[in-house]
Structures are given as C-alpha cells and as structure tokens.
Design an enzyme around this catalytic site. Sequence first.
Site, short mmCIF file in Angstrom:
data_model
loop_
_atom_site.label_atom_id
_atom_site.label_comp_id
_atom_site.label_asym_id
_atom_site.label_seq_id
_atom_site.Cartn_x
_atom_site.Cartn_y
_atom_site.Cartn_z
N CYS A 52 52.59 97.68 36.63
CA CYS A 52 53.38 98.62 35.82
C CYS A 52 52.77 98.89 34.44
CB CYS A 52 54.82 98.13 35.69
SG CYS A 52 54.99 96.41 35.22
N TYR A 53 51.84 98.05 34.03
CA TYR A 53 51.11 98.26 32.77
C TYR A 53 49.61 98.10 33.07
CZ TYR A 53 55.55 97.85 30.27
OH TYR A 53 56.84 98.04 29.81
#
Length: 403
Positions: A140-141
């Site tokens: 997600c990052y």
Amino acid sequence: MAKTIEEINEKIKKGKAVVLTAEEIIEYAADKGAKKAAQEVDVVTTGTFGPMCSSGAYFNVGHTKPRIKLGGGKIYLNDVPVYAGLAAVDFFLGATAMPDDDPRNKIFPGKFSYGGAYVMEELVAGKDVRLTATAYGTDCYPRKSLETYISLKDMNEAVLFNIRNGYQNYNVAVNLSDRVIYTYMGVLQPNLGNANYCSAGQLSPLMNDPLYKTIGAGTRIFLGGGVGYVVGHGTQHNPNVPRTDKGVPKMAAGTLAVTGDLKMMNPKWLRGTSFTGYGVTLTVGIGVPIPILDEEILRYTMVRDEEIWAQVVDYSEAYPQCIPGNLGEVNYKQLKSGKITVRGKEVPTSGLSSYLRAREIARTLKEWIETGKFILTRPVESIPSVDSGIVFKPLRERPIKKK
C-alpha cells in the site's frame, strides 16, 4: 476581594484590564501596597529567553504519489536525522539532533555548527529545507525513496512540542580545575575564571508563580513569538527542593512542557544555538501571564532578584560525577552585577539567558493583552507542587549480564 479568570477576561475584552510586567509590578506594589495592588492589577506578564535542549517539533508532510511509508524508514531534513518511528508521513525533529557526518568532539572542542534547532529556525523563517528519505516499501506504500524541498507552508501540521522548558532556577556553573572545560553552561575558564548562569530571575515565569497556583495544563502563553499552551509539568520537574520563606526554590525545581503552532512563530524567538564542545540547542522565548486572582498571588509576583538564590556548582568534577553539595549560594542581583565571590575570589559572571529579550517578551505579552489580542485560559489541571510527593530520581543502573 478575589477575582476569577473569567472576570479578568471580560475586562480584557473591554480594554479595561490593568496589565503590568513582572518588573513593573515590583515598584507598583511597593508604592500602592500589596492589598491595593491586588485589587487594581489584573495580570502580570513574565518572560524568559534562553537555551532549552529538550525541545522539538513534529510534522505531517502529506502523502506522495505513489505513496511512501516514512515510518520505520530513514528521514533527514538538511542532512539532520529525524525520528521516523511514527505513521506514514509523520515525523519528529529534535533540537539537539546533528548530521551523521558531524565530527562531534573527535576534533576537540567540536564546533557543532548545525543541527535540528537550526532546521526549525530556518523553517520558521520561511526557508525551504531538503527532505530526503528511504523506505522499505509495502503493497500500500510502494515508493522507497524521496528527495524534495519543503517549507512550513507545504506541511499540513508543524507543531513545536518541548518536553522541558522554562526551568525554575538553575545552577551557577564554575570550573575549579586547571583546564578550560566546555559544557552546556558554556565555556568555563580554569581556576574560577568565570561563572555562568541561566535564568531571567525576577522576570522568569515560574519565579513569579513559585508554587504553581495559576500555571497549569492548558495555560495560554507566548511561545516562540506566537501563541502556545502549557501541556503540563516538564521532564525532571522537581518541586520538592529547598525554598525561601516566600516559596522561591534555591535550586533547579519546576519545569514546563509546552506546545504551539510552528507556523505562527517568529525566528527572532526560536534560534538555533551552538555550544562549543557540547552540542546544538534551541533558544526559546516564553512568556506566561499570571492572573492576579488574590493578594497571595500578587505577593508572589513581587519577587526581586535579590530574593532569588542559586547554587554555585563546580562543573569540572562535582557536576559530572554527581557529587552533592555546592560552593555557596548567590542571588540574581549579585549575578547581574557582573561579579560574585566564590571561595574568597572575585569571579566575573555572564548570563546565558537574555534579560533584555525576556523584558521584551513580557512587554509584548502585556501589549497583546491590553489590546485584546490575547485572553487568559483556566488550567484544566494543576502542575504538581510541593505537596505532590514527586522526587527527582537518578537512573538506577542494573548491569546486564552477558551470556
């Protein structure tokens, strides 16, 4: 007749509040008498401007595209390391942090020409600083590196958060050895060559409220040229020390934790400062209003420099080795005269805290209140006082056995 903070605020809003600085109240009360002065005066303003190492700021810089998780990575502002143990784009900068390649004291005495405090000063001055970071990447990052210029106006939040400021009294530092020593109290010349102190004395906030009757969590203050708040007592808060009959501590006692919006501050009142051979610190301007609720509080604000005593301590051996005791006591009138006597020798003195700047802070806060720009707040919780049972403890070392 006792007053309330709410009543004082109504007078402030109407432009009718009587406000004096902690210098002005001394002669005013001496002329009018404490009882009448307490009836007439609504607020006494205080000020201090000195080095305060336990200072820092936290920031939220917003998300990049694609997103990067700075938390758990490595972050630098102008090559100064920042604490990254928070969420994705939050981090904390300490005043005493220094670039990894600073030689420290490898070349003695070290210059310590740059660090976290200077980054804060530059940000408050509106300058761009260089943000560099590396991350480990997640689903997600996904982004793993970042390099960009950033300023306060780019950030979502930039908050000064100082865990120990506004020390209530402090040591007078001297050097009994035969060599120059470099300390957080400045350069100390050998054989009692000089004496350094660090307090505004009769203008200092906690000297004017020695038992913490009015200052507490939620108190609105002047901080770094803007408006801030007392969070509560600071680290190393030590109220149970010897005091005079008027409650004034004779050694380091109370401390404050404070916070405020960095975007509203002024670099005149937040200055990066270097101590040769010691390190980097932040010089902070703080002003606290004392509401005159009754005669008792008024009498506390009448304190004079000659009524405030400090311990003379040897920083060549006694302080670093935690040897108790002192070389005598001196008052702030003596310290500000430019010389004191220690062991029969006349010793020149110098203050690390600027009295002129402290006076300017007290006057500025007075003007803010008189013009209705600043109203008082009632603390939501008191600062622990002499009846709290708090005792400052040294570290109890428990050796770790190697397996």
